[in-house]
Write a protein that holds these residues in place. Sequence first.
Motif, PDB file in Angstrom:
ATOM      1  N   PRO A   2      -1.048   5.591   3.371  1.00  0.00           N
ATOM      2  CA  PRO A   2      -1.404   4.416   2.339  1.00  0.00           C
ATOM      3  C   PRO A   2      -2.638   3.508   3.692  1.00  0.00           C
ATOM      4  N   GLU A   3      -1.991   3.219   5.108  1.00  0.00           N
ATOM      5  CA  GLU A   3      -3.590   2.130   5.490  1.00  0.00           C
ATOM      6  C   GLU A   3      -4.594   2.990   6.164  1.00  0.00           C
ATOM      7  N   GLY A   4      -6.151   2.541   6.004  1.00  0.00           N
ATOM      8  CA  GLY A   4      -6.630   3.456   7.286  1.00  0.00           C
ATOM      9  C   GLY A   4      -7.885   2.882   7.898  1.00  0.00           C
TER      10      GLY A   4
ATOM     11  N   GLY B 164      -2.422  -5.142   3.549  1.00  0.00           N
ATOM     12  CA  GLY B 164      -2.776  -3.777   4.655  1.00  0.00           C
ATOM     13  C   GLY B 164      -2.857  -4.903   5.704  1.00  0.00           C
TER      14      GLY B 164
ATOM     15  N   SER C   7     -13.915  -0.310  -3.374  1.00  0.00           N
ATOM     16  CA  SER C   7     -13.033  -0.251  -4.280  1.00  0.00           C
ATOM     17  C   SER C   7     -13.186  -1.199  -5.651  1.00  0.00           C
TER      18      SER C   7
ATOM     19  N   THR D  73     -12.577   2.871   5.831  1.00  0.00           N
ATOM     20  CA  THR D  73     -11.148   1.819   5.283  1.00  0.00           C
ATOM     21  C   THR D  73     -10.796   2.987   3.970  1.00  0.00           C
TER      22      THR D  73
ATOM     23  N   ASN E  61      -7.372  -4.763  -2.481  1.00  0.00           N
ATOM     24  CA  ASN E  61      -7.812  -4.129  -1.289  1.00  0.00           C
ATOM     25  C   ASN E  61      -7.545  -5.298  -0.473  1.00  0.00           C
TER      26      ASN E  61
ATOM     27  N   GLU F 121       0.039  -7.199   8.190  1.00  0.00           N
ATOM     28  CA  GLU F 121      -0.236  -7.066   7.280  1.00  0.00           C
ATOM     29  C   GLU F 121       0.288  -8.483   5.608  1.00  0.00           C
TER      30      GLU F 121
ATOM     31  N   ARG G 114      -7.308   4.991   2.350  1.00  0.00           N
ATOM     32  CA  ARG G 114      -5.999   4.185   1.711  1.00  0.00           C
ATOM     33  C   ARG G 114      -6.337   5.344   0.182  1.00  0.00           C
ATOM     34  N   TYR G 115      -7.957   6.128  -0.261  1.00  0.00           N
ATOM     35  CA  TYR G 115      -8.141   6.237  -1.477  1.00  0.00           C
ATOM     36  C   TYR G 115      -7.354   7.543  -1.450  1.00  0.00           C
TER      37      TYR G 115
ATOM     38  N   LEU H 105       0.684  -1.353  -0.487  1.00  0.00           N
ATOM     39  CA  LEU H 105       0.096  -0.135  -0.219  1.00  0.00           C
ATOM     40  C   LEU H 105       1.235   1.400   0.094  1.00  0.00           C
TER      41      LEU H 105
ATOM     42  N   GLN I 102       1.307   4.434  -3.223  1.00  0.00           N
ATOM     43  CA  GLN I 102       1.088   5.420  -2.732  1.00  0.00           C
ATOM     44  C   GLN I 102       2.158   6.721  -3.211  1.00  0.00           C
TER      45      GLN I 102
END
Length: 228
Positions: free
Chosen positions: A199-201, A155, A134, A189, A151, A99, A193-194, A63, A67
């Motif tokens: 990068p991780e939520g 993560g 996603s 999340t 996705n 992860e 992420r987007y 991830l 990014q």
Amino acid sequence: MVIGSIVAVGVAKMTFGGIGQNIWNPALVGRVFLLVSFPTYMTTWSQPQGLFGVDAVSGPTPLGAIQEGLMQGSSVQELTSAYNYSDLLFANLGGSAGEVCALALLAGFVYLCVRRVIKPWITLSIFATVALTSLIFWSIDPSRFTDPLFNLLTGGLILGACFMATDYVTSPMSLWGGVVFGVGIGFLTMMIRYFGSYPEGVSFAILIMNSVVPLLNMWFHQKKFGRK
């Protein structure tokens, strides 16, 4: 680890009265504190090199790499070509314990469900929401947004959905409350992420939804025994 443990136990748990009284998941509070305080150390991991490879090669998680690549103008297709789903499934990549090795985490989730230790609806609603959200964004612009399977397997999503979001103290008691809780985690999340700076939520999303649990318990009541 020591600092994170102090924050998790001392701040997130004991300040609210100890076991069963905390609002937020203590482990995630400790992790988020470390992530915000030491972002480089928390997002850079050694890559697996095999039995006779070099000692360690540090690099970002998938991830994080996605990014960074998007910020440099690369497309998602170019960036994800460096990974295959078997690597994500069998832990042939760098990352923290939550992860890597999605297969082992899913096996643990199935075992806990079979033993009726946890209920599956929170986890399944998170997975479904992440996949659907996603899929929508990926269908709109596949050069910018990653696909649903990527996705789901990257993560800390599987660890968070299976073992953190299902914590008894910080999750709703009713079925529909749990479903709404899971949908909120999955949606937040993907938004982080987007569109977020991290990068991780998953950790942030669970903690945000932990704050909503008292309202969900009030809106979605469990049926009382002996009453229709």
